[in-house]
Design an enzyme around this catalytic site. Sequence first.
Site, mmCIF file in Angstrom:
data_model
loop_
_atom_site.group_PDB
_atom_site.id
_atom_site.type_symbol
_atom_site.label_atom_id
_atom_site.label_comp_id
_atom_site.label_asym_id
_atom_site.label_seq_id
_atom_site.Cartn_x
_atom_site.Cartn_y
_atom_site.Cartn_z
ATOM 1 N N ARG A 1 10.610 0.415 12.585
ATOM 2 C CA ARG A 1 9.382 0.749 13.189
ATOM 3 C C ARG A 1 9.058 -0.372 14.434
ATOM 4 O O ARG A 1 9.139 -1.459 13.956
ATOM 5 C CB ARG A 1 7.989 0.735 12.191
ATOM 6 C CG ARG A 1 7.907 1.958 11.672
ATOM 7 C CD ARG A 1 6.972 1.734 10.373
ATOM 8 N NE ARG A 1 5.868 1.488 10.988
ATOM 9 C CZ ARG A 1 4.696 1.281 10.123
ATOM 10 N NH1 ARG A 1 4.773 1.866 8.990
ATOM 11 N NH2 ARG A 1 3.624 1.024 10.625
ATOM 12 N N ARG B 1 -10.395 2.575 8.717
ATOM 13 C CA ARG B 1 -9.950 1.376 9.300
ATOM 14 C C ARG B 1 -11.018 0.460 9.847
ATOM 15 O O ARG B 1 -10.755 -0.791 10.122
ATOM 16 C CB ARG B 1 -8.785 1.508 10.220
ATOM 17 C CG ARG B 1 -7.638 0.886 9.677
ATOM 18 C CD ARG B 1 -6.633 1.101 10.810
ATOM 19 N NE ARG B 1 -5.322 0.529 10.758
ATOM 20 C CZ ARG B 1 -4.175 0.885 10.049
ATOM 21 N NH1 ARG B 1 -4.390 2.239 9.381
ATOM 22 N NH2 ARG B 1 -2.869 0.283 10.029
ATOM 23 N N ARG C 1 10.092 -9.696 5.372
ATOM 24 C CA ARG C 1 10.382 -8.293 5.658
ATOM 25 C C ARG C 1 11.098 -8.028 7.205
ATOM 26 O O ARG C 1 11.755 -7.545 7.114
ATOM 27 C CB ARG C 1 9.108 -7.584 5.699
ATOM 28 C CG ARG C 1 9.119 -5.975 5.778
ATOM 29 C CD ARG C 1 7.945 -5.435 5.173
ATOM 30 N NE ARG C 1 7.261 -4.703 6.028
ATOM 31 C CZ ARG C 1 6.070 -4.046 5.886
ATOM 32 N NH1 ARG C 1 5.482 -4.338 4.877
ATOM 33 N NH2 ARG C 1 5.561 -3.432 6.600
ATOM 34 N N LYS D 1 0.802 -1.036 0.137
ATOM 35 C CA LYS D 1 -0.033 -0.014 0.012
ATOM 36 C C LYS D 1 0.916 1.451 0.121
ATOM 37 O O LYS D 1 0.554 1.969 -0.695
ATOM 38 C CB LYS D 1 -0.839 0.063 1.086
ATOM 39 C CG LYS D 1 -1.575 1.277 1.288
ATOM 40 C CD LYS D 1 -2.930 0.968 2.469
ATOM 41 C CE LYS D 1 -2.419 0.672 3.587
ATOM 42 N NZ LYS D 1 -1.762 1.980 4.530
ATOM 43 N N ARG E 1 -1.337 -7.269 13.438
ATOM 44 C CA ARG E 1 -1.979 -6.034 12.590
ATOM 45 C C ARG E 1 -2.628 -6.709 11.359
ATOM 46 O O ARG E 1 -3.569 -6.236 10.912
ATOM 47 C CB ARG E 1 -0.852 -5.237 12.057
ATOM 48 C CG ARG E 1 -0.623 -4.060 12.962
ATOM 49 C CD ARG E 1 0.871 -3.678 12.639
ATOM 50 N NE ARG E 1 0.859 -2.968 11.459
ATOM 51 C CZ ARG E 1 1.929 -2.484 10.822
ATOM 52 N NH1 ARG E 1 3.072 -2.741 11.238
ATOM 53 N NH2 ARG E 1 1.835 -1.758 9.738
#
Length: 194
Positions: free
Chosen positions: A135, A88, A127, A13, A146
Amino acid sequence: MNVILFGAPGAGKGTQANFLIKEYNLTQISTGDMLRESVKRKTELGKKVEIIMTKGDLVSDEIIFSLISNRLNNTDYTNGFIFDGFPRNLKQAKKLDEMMYDMKINLDFVFHIDVDEQILTSRIENRAKQEKITRKDDTSSVLIERLKVYNRETKPVLDHYSNQNKLNVINGMGTIEEVSSNISNIIQKDFKVD
Ligand code: ADP
């Protein structure tokens, strides 16, 4: 032209948001960036949301609404905006409908960058392994959390826009360029940019 971009963690995104911002000169409204900024600056708000964000949970709708309405009152988005990370959940989506209606702002496109759950999970694990984690909410266990929150809270929002005939589902499993051009093709078909 005003756009909302959806994508699960790992769907790409952010990359496509940057593409749209450059290509169409859009103003980005990212609730995640706003919240991270307040955490970095250690403001009252930042102190309130830090733990929630670190866990990968959603911060309260009230906090998000006040960020968004302040942001929309600053009308510097001459070429339009792109919402990234908002709405969201359904409550946020309905509130945004109201706010845009009141402000006479039109929503032109909603894109969902769609990636298979299995691919997302493996992207997330890679990742977390390969990159230096910058982060706190980017470790693999938080990313998986998440993803769960996304499936539970954000997926129903896609149906909301689908019911309004605004949802464009984009196959997010091609190359970055392929995904970008799929998005552009839809925009160019429906929207004259001068
Ligand atoms: P992503 O990397 O998946 O795009 P974001 O940068 O948009 O995530 O958001 C990071 C974190 O900030 C979320 O996990 C959540 O805790 C909080 N957050 C951001 N936007 C919202 C929102 N609209 N409602 C509730 N919480 C939010």
